[in-house]
Motif scaffolding. Structure first.
Motif, PDB file in Angstrom:
ATOM      1  N   MET A 146      60.553  39.853  61.185  1.00  0.00           N
ATOM      2  CA  MET A 146      60.754  40.368  62.536  1.00  0.00           C
ATOM      3  C   MET A 146      61.880  39.591  63.205  1.00  0.00           C
ATOM      4  N   SER A 147      62.682  40.270  63.999  1.00  0.00           N
ATOM      5  CA  SER A 147      63.746  39.611  64.755  1.00  0.00           C
ATOM      6  C   SER A 147      63.853  40.270  66.124  1.00  0.00           C
ATOM      7  N   GLY A 148      64.438  39.539  67.068  1.00  0.00           N
ATOM      8  CA  GLY A 148      64.593  40.069  68.420  1.00  0.00           C
ATOM      9  C   GLY A 148      65.993  39.824  68.946  1.00  0.00           C
ATOM     10  N   ALA A 149      66.489  40.747  69.763  1.00  0.00           N
ATOM     11  CA  ALA A 149      67.816  40.619  70.360  1.00  0.00           C
ATOM     12  C   ALA A 149      67.762  41.157  71.780  1.00  0.00           C
ATOM     13  N   PHE A 150      68.285  40.377  72.733  1.00  0.00           N
ATOM     14  CA  PHE A 150      68.343  40.815  74.109  1.00  0.00           C
ATOM     15  C   PHE A 150      69.508  41.775  74.294  1.00  0.00           C
ATOM     16  N   THR A 151      69.249  42.913  74.909  1.00  0.00           N
ATOM     17  CA  THR A 151      70.311  43.867  75.236  1.00  0.00           C
ATOM     18  C   THR A 151      70.659  43.800  76.720  1.00  0.00           C
ATOM     19  N   GLY A 152      70.075  42.859  77.419  1.00  0.00           N
ATOM     20  CA  GLY A 152      70.329  42.636  78.825  1.00  0.00           C
ATOM     21  C   GLY A 152      69.460  41.491  79.294  1.00  0.00           C
ATOM     22  N   PRO A 153      69.642  41.014  80.518  1.00  0.00           N
ATOM     23  CA  PRO A 153      68.844  39.891  81.011  1.00  0.00           C
ATOM     24  C   PRO A 153      67.365  40.220  81.160  1.00  0.00           C
ATOM     25  N   ASN A 154      67.000  41.501  81.146  1.00  0.00           N
ATOM     26  CA  ASN A 154      65.599  41.889  81.329  1.00  0.00           C
ATOM     27  C   ASN A 154      65.103  42.844  80.235  1.00  0.00           C
ATOM     28  N   THR A 155      65.807  42.894  79.131  1.00  0.00           N
ATOM     29  CA  THR A 155      65.386  43.790  78.042  1.00  0.00           C
ATOM     30  C   THR A 155      65.539  43.088  76.696  1.00  0.00           C
ATOM     31  N   LEU A 156      64.532  43.270  75.861  1.00  0.00           N
ATOM     32  CA  LEU A 156      64.500  42.676  74.526  1.00  0.00           C
ATOM     33  C   LEU A 156      64.147  43.761  73.520  1.00  0.00           C
ATOM     34  N   VAL A 157      64.913  43.855  72.440  1.00  0.00           N
ATOM     35  CA  VAL A 157      64.612  44.793  71.358  1.00  0.00           C
ATOM     36  C   VAL A 157      64.101  43.997  70.166  1.00  0.00           C
ATOM     37  N   VAL A 158      62.877  44.324  69.727  1.00  0.00           N
ATOM     38  CA  VAL A 158      62.285  43.690  68.550  1.00  0.00           C
ATOM     39  C   VAL A 158      62.351  44.679  67.393  1.00  0.00           C
ATOM     40  N   SER A 159      62.966  44.250  66.310  1.00  0.00           N
ATOM     41  CA  SER A 159      63.110  45.118  65.134  1.00  0.00           C
ATOM     42  C   SER A 159      62.666  44.359  63.890  1.00  0.00           C
ATOM     43  N   PHE A 160      62.670  45.064  62.757  1.00  0.00           N
ATOM     44  CA  PHE A 160      62.158  44.491  61.511  1.00  0.00           C
ATOM     45  C   PHE A 160      63.138  44.793  60.377  1.00  0.00           C
ATOM     46  N   SER A 161      63.113  43.940  59.384  1.00  0.00           N
ATOM     47  CA  SER A 161      63.999  44.142  58.243  1.00  0.00           C
ATOM     48  C   SER A 161      63.285  43.756  56.957  1.00  0.00           C
ATOM     49  N   LEU A 162      63.746  44.349  55.874  1.00  0.00           N
ATOM     50  CA  LEU A 162      63.231  44.059  54.539  1.00  0.00           C
ATOM     51  C   LEU A 162      64.421  43.864  53.624  1.00  0.00           C
ATOM     52  N   ASN A 163      64.584  42.647  53.144  1.00  0.00           N
ATOM     53  CA  ASN A 163      65.701  42.331  52.249  1.00  0.00           C
ATOM     54  C   ASN A 163      67.039  42.788  52.838  1.00  0.00           C
ATOM     55  N   ASP A 164      67.243  42.461  54.099  1.00  0.00           N
ATOM     56  CA  ASP A 164      68.518  42.674  54.808  1.00  0.00           C
ATOM     57  C   ASP A 164      68.792  44.123  55.193  1.00  0.00           C
ATOM     58  N   HIS A 165      67.808  45.014  55.117  1.00  0.00           N
ATOM     59  CA  HIS A 165      68.011  46.355  55.653  1.00  0.00           C
ATOM     60  C   HIS A 165      66.860  46.701  56.608  1.00  0.00           C
ATOM     61  N   ALA A 166      67.140  47.641  57.510  1.00  0.00           N
ATOM     62  CA  ALA A 166      66.179  47.972  58.563  1.00  0.00           C
ATOM     63  C   ALA A 166      64.876  48.499  57.971  1.00  0.00           C
ATOM     64  N   PHE A 167      63.764  48.119  58.603  1.00  0.00           N
ATOM     65  CA  PHE A 167      62.437  48.530  58.153  1.00  0.00           C
ATOM     66  C   PHE A 167      61.629  48.927  59.385  1.00  0.00           C
ATOM     67  N   LYS A 168      60.889  50.034  59.293  1.00  0.00           N
ATOM     68  CA  LYS A 168      60.129  50.544  60.424  1.00  0.00           C
ATOM     69  C   LYS A 168      58.697  50.017  60.367  1.00  0.00           C
ATOM     70  N   VAL A 169      58.240  49.511  61.504  1.00  0.00           N
ATOM     71  CA  VAL A 169      56.864  49.015  61.616  1.00  0.00           C
ATOM     72  C   VAL A 169      56.195  49.706  62.800  1.00  0.00           C
ATOM     73  N   TYR A 170      54.970  50.164  62.584  1.00  0.00           N
ATOM     74  CA  TYR A 170      54.222  50.850  63.637  1.00  0.00           C
ATOM     75  C   TYR A 170      52.898  50.126  63.863  1.00  0.00           C
ATOM     76  N   GLY A 171      52.439  50.146  65.095  1.00  0.00           N
ATOM     77  CA  GLY A 171      51.177  49.498  65.427  1.00  0.00           C
ATOM     78  C   GLY A 171      51.296  48.777  66.755  1.00  0.00           C
ATOM     79  N   PRO A 172      50.184  48.291  67.279  1.00  0.00           N
ATOM     80  CA  PRO A 172      50.224  47.614  68.583  1.00  0.00           C
ATOM     81  C   PRO A 172      50.943  46.267  68.515  1.00  0.00           C
TER      82      PRO A 172
END
Length: 436
Positions: free
Chosen positions: A224-250
């Motif tokens: 899991m990794s996170g990147a701020f797209t503004g002072p009040n917004t954070l995007v959390v995404s996931f990767s598998l072996n250096d490519h994007a991976f989709k994760v669902y759940g709470p």
């Protein structure tokens, strides 16, 4: 055609003789020659079973096995025959079980179907008693038509079917580096388990089982990794072996200072918005994020302080000389056609930025140059080159003053940190290939 049937029949008779059996009943007074002789265009099945009904079932399985072994390549066969006897007041109770790995696999071949002893050319059986154990069972023989034309047709169908299975395996081997969701992993494992049941040969079966193990290990490598797209917004995404991976759940997000935290799923990632009114600049401020994934807890802490600092870094400044080169010039008509434009941009802040549009006024042209929908993205710090193309015809002014050597205009940029549109003014010297 392979003579497996003849060998099986011979072994069966040899085993019966060695066991010292007594024939107590037979379907015909004379033993037919086809049991041990050559039968071109036929499959000869020889089986043993405790009852006629079981013998018929085993014979049909054996015929399917022989068909499969005749038309298929690289078959690794295994057989199991287990006998158990219990002596009681009512005599000897004999139980016999038989299994064949090829029989199981042959039953899955869609083109080996419709096998029925009603199609048999001849059937012969004997009921025998073992002189030592007194156990009684049947020796059952079937001659089943299997002519060369049918064999050739099945061989062709098998080659096509087997090639499709091989191609499916190769595709799953290639896709393991690109699978982008847990559903994709589970779907691949399901397909591989089906292939594992199909493959007759040990080599491809081993390849398949090894690939299943690799797919099952994939969830352990999701990060899991996170990147701020503004002072009040954070995007959390996931990767598998250096490519994007989709994760669902709470996903749970908390903070030591931020309030009004809102988590919104977005195509396998999460957008987190929050309020920083209660966060103090001289203290460490952060967002904590965690989510459970396949028995693991993925956690991350992301600094709100660094997000505020990053938001101030956006600075893109046009620099140098604007280069204009027309494809063709028509002096009589005072027109140019097709225009290549090169502008240098100094990315001082080092933040990524996107270029959306350009409006440029050139003193020697009667109308402004307008280019929309550029969609260029730059991610490096320092000077980058923006190369644009204008299709169409432009009129050259009748009185072009050489004393006016500056172009003016506006460059529309996108700040990816805030998703805000930034308009940067252009006021630079230029050179044009239609100027004398």
């Amino acid at each position: 055609m392979k003579r497996i049937s003849i060998i099986l029949a011979a072994l069966t008779l040899a085993a019966a003789a060695h066991a010292e059996v007594k024939v107590i009943e037979r379907s015909d007074k004379k033993t037919p020659e086809w049991i041990t002789g050559a039968s071109e265009g036929y499959i000869v099945s020889a089986v043993e079973a405790p009852s006629i009904a079981e013998a018929r079932t085993r014979a049909e399985q054996d015929i399917a096995v022989q068909m499969a072994m005749t038309i298929a390549r690289n078959i690794d066969a295994s057989y199991s025959n287990t006998s158990m006897e219990t002596v009681g007041n009512n005599g000897v109770d004999s139980r016999d079980s038989y299994s064949s790995s090829v029989a199981v696999q042959a039953a899955r071949l869609p083109f080996i179907k419709g096998i029925s002893l009603s199609k048999a050319d001849a059937v012969y059986w004997t009921k025998v008693r073992d002189k030592n154990t007194k156990a009684e069972y049947y020796q059952y023989y079937v001659r089943y038509p299997f002519f060369r034309v049918e064999q050739a047709t099945l061989e062709k169908e098998f080659e096509e079917y087997d090639a499709a299975k091989e191609a499916e395996l190769e595709a799953l081997e290639a896709d393991i580096d690109n699978v982008d969701s847990l559903d994709g992993i589970k779907s691949a494992i399901g397909a591989l388990e089906s292939l594992s049941e199909y493959f007759f040969d040990k080599v491809r079966a081993a390849r398949t089982d090894a690939l299943i193990a690799r797919y099952r290990e994939l969830p352990k490598n999701v990060v899991m990794s996170g990147a701020f797209t503004g002072p009040n917004t954070l995007v959390v995404s996931f990767s598998l072996n250096d490519h994007a991976f989709k994760v669902y759940g709470p996903l749970k997000a908390t903070s030591n200072c931020a309030s009004a935290i809102n988590v919104k799923p977005s195509q396998g990632a999460y957008n987190i918005s929050f309020n920083t009114d209660d966060c103090l600049d001289d203290e460490e401020n952060y967002i904590d994020v965690n989510i459970r994934f396949e028995g693991r807890k993925l956690v991350g802490r992301y600094s709100i302080n660094s997000a505020a600092e990053t938001a101030t870094r956006f600075s893109v400044v046009p620099t140098g000389k604007v280069m204009l080169a027309a494809d063709s010039t028509a002096a009589d008509e005072r027109a140019i056609a097709g225009l290549n434009i090169r502008i240098s941009l100094n990315n001082r802040g080092g933040s990524p930025f996107g270029v959306k549009a350009l409006e440029l006024e050139v003193p020697t042209l009667t109308t402004p140059i307008v280019i929309d929908n550029i969609d260029a993205v730059y991610t490096t710090r320092g000077v980058v080159q923006l190369a644009l193309r204008y299709e169409g015809t432009l009129r050259v002014a009748e009185t072009a003053s050489s004393r006016i050597s500056m172009v003016n205009g506006t460059l529309t940029l996108i700040n990816p940190l805030t998703q805000a549109v930034e308009r940067v003014k252009i006021a630079l010297p230029y050179s044009a290939n239609w100027l004398k």
